[in-house]
Design an enzyme around this catalytic site. Sequence first.
Site, mmCIF file in Angstrom:
data_model
loop_
_atom_site.group_PDB
_atom_site.id
_atom_site.type_symbol
_atom_site.label_atom_id
_atom_site.label_comp_id
_atom_site.label_asym_id
_atom_site.label_seq_id
_atom_site.Cartn_x
_atom_site.Cartn_y
_atom_site.Cartn_z
ATOM 1 N N ASP A 186 2.198 2.701 2.606
ATOM 2 C CA ASP A 186 2.097 3.494 3.829
ATOM 3 C C ASP A 186 3.371 3.363 4.674
ATOM 4 O OD1 ASP A 186 -0.351 4.091 2.927
ATOM 5 O OD2 ASP A 186 -1.480 3.018 4.444
ATOM 6 N N CYS A 224 -3.076 5.244 5.702
ATOM 7 C CA CYS A 224 -4.543 5.181 5.733
ATOM 8 C C CYS A 224 -5.066 5.478 7.140
ATOM 9 C CB CYS A 224 -5.000 3.808 5.277
ATOM 10 S SG CYS A 224 -4.728 2.539 6.526
ATOM 11 N N CYS A 237 0.827 -1.216 0.000
ATOM 12 C CA CYS A 237 0.000 0.000 0.000
ATOM 13 C C CYS A 237 0.859 1.264 0.000
ATOM 14 C CB CYS A 237 -0.947 0.008 1.206
ATOM 15 S SG CYS A 237 -0.075 0.105 2.786
ATOM 16 N N CYS A 246 -2.717 -3.081 8.585
ATOM 17 C CA CYS A 246 -2.380 -1.750 9.099
ATOM 18 C C CYS A 246 -1.947 -1.862 10.568
ATOM 19 C CB CYS A 246 -3.565 -0.806 8.965
ATOM 20 S SG CYS A 246 -4.433 -0.951 7.393
#
Length: 138
Positions: free
Chosen positions: A40, A63, A38, A107
């Site tokens: 991140d 995110c 992603c 996450c």
Amino acid sequence: MTGQLPYSEKVMDHFTNPRNVGEIVDASGVGIVGNAICGDVMKMYLKIENNIIVDIKFKTFGCGAAVATSSMVTEMVKGKSIAEALKITNQAVAEALGGLPIIKMHCSVLAEEALRSALKDYYKKQGLPVPLEDKGHE
Ligand code: FES
């Protein structure tokens, strides 16, 4: 759930009002981790005195779930011993937030890894052996 969003109120609270955002200039340990898929990135700063995490701050470029899990993990370890911090898992962080959608569990892995990375840096800076195994998270 919060309206149509698949997030708990706690996730939304920590996303919109994250705790312990920032950096520590004279940090005892700094960890930076990223998720290649992603993109991140999470950076975590620790201030450790007598084996206690007296301060912790983070910066997350990612995110909403990444921001919320970083915020929660800082709340969970602040004031705790290193030994207690090492026991914190991404599942515990997700549970403390009232759960995360399955596709957002990675996450929370980033939050756990950022904490562990900062602790590793602390051990290295102290010239101590690093008592941390890589857990092999995806
Ligand atoms: Fe990348 Fe959440 S989508 S950490």
